[in-house]
Design an enzyme around this catalytic site. Structure first.
Site, short mmCIF file in Angstrom:
data_model
loop_
_atom_site.label_atom_id
_atom_site.label_comp_id
_atom_site.label_asym_id
_atom_site.label_seq_id
_atom_site.Cartn_x
_atom_site.Cartn_y
_atom_site.Cartn_z
N HIS A 54 -15.87 -10.66 -26.06
CA HIS A 54 -15.81 -10.51 -27.53
C HIS A 54 -15.36 -11.83 -28.16
O HIS A 54 -14.21 -11.95 -28.54
CB HIS A 54 -14.83 -9.39 -27.90
CG HIS A 54 -15.01 -8.88 -29.30
ND1 HIS A 54 -14.34 -9.39 -30.37
CD2 HIS A 54 -15.77 -7.87 -29.78
CE1 HIS A 54 -14.67 -8.72 -31.47
NE2 HIS A 54 -15.53 -7.79 -31.12
N PHE A 55 -16.12 -12.72 -28.36
CA PHE A 55 -17.51 -12.93 -28.01
C PHE A 55 -17.59 -14.16 -27.12
O PHE A 55 -16.89 -15.14 -27.40
CB PHE A 55 -18.35 -13.16 -29.28
CG PHE A 55 -18.27 -12.01 -30.27
CD1 PHE A 55 -19.00 -10.86 -30.06
CD2 PHE A 55 -17.45 -12.11 -31.37
CE1 PHE A 55 -18.94 -9.81 -30.97
CE2 PHE A 55 -17.39 -11.06 -32.28
CZ PHE A 55 -18.13 -9.91 -32.08
#
Length: 151
Positions: A54-55
């Site tokens: 993420h991410f």
């Protein structure tokens, strides 16, 4: 009459909350006023287990985890106010309203999470909270929790 306590260190947090790594999302707390308010503290590190996904290449702390961190600060406030422990009762998150995400939180940021009680009745506490990351408001929300005696 209410009183303000000094810093609540991680060892005490772990006696008050049933959460453990990787889901213990506050490191400490300060400015505790029984039945009224607390400020949760979290240092966000690059080693957080959610950052690889993420991410990738653009690590951002998930907003739902910031809400959970605020809720954990509220749970510390509740346990201390009620004189309870995870052995006697469990504080359950009930819901969140008026949630607004304002700024991303990235590795290396220090979070301050002021949480204030807006109502408390029949074991249900309602709160207003914010997440401040390096001086910028990242999240604001209203949320509620209830302490339920363990069976």
């Amino acid at each position: 009459m209410t009183s303000v306590s000094d810093r609540i260190e991680n060892a005490e947090i772990q006696t008050l909350l049933p959460h453990r790594y990787p889901f213990l999302l506050i490191d400490a707390a300060e400015d505790y006023v029984a039945g009224q308010s607390i400020v949760g503290i979290k240092g966000v590190t690059a080693n957080e287990p959610f950052f690889p996904g993420h991410f990738p290449g653009n690590p951002v702390m998930p907003g739902v985890l910031m809400i959970e961190a605020m809720a954990q600060a509220g749970a510390v406030l509740m346990y201390k106010t009620l004189g309870a422990s995870p052995d006697s009762a469990t504080v359950f998150f009930m819901g969140a309203d008026r949630v607004r995400f304002r700024a991303p939180v990235r590795p290396g940021m220090m979070l301050r999470m002021p949480v204030t009680v807006t109502a408390a009745r029949h074991g249900v506490f309602k709160f207003k909270g914010e997440v401040w990351a390096d001086g910028k408001r990242a999240v604001q929300a209203e949320f509620s929790a209830k302490a339920i005696e363990n069976i």
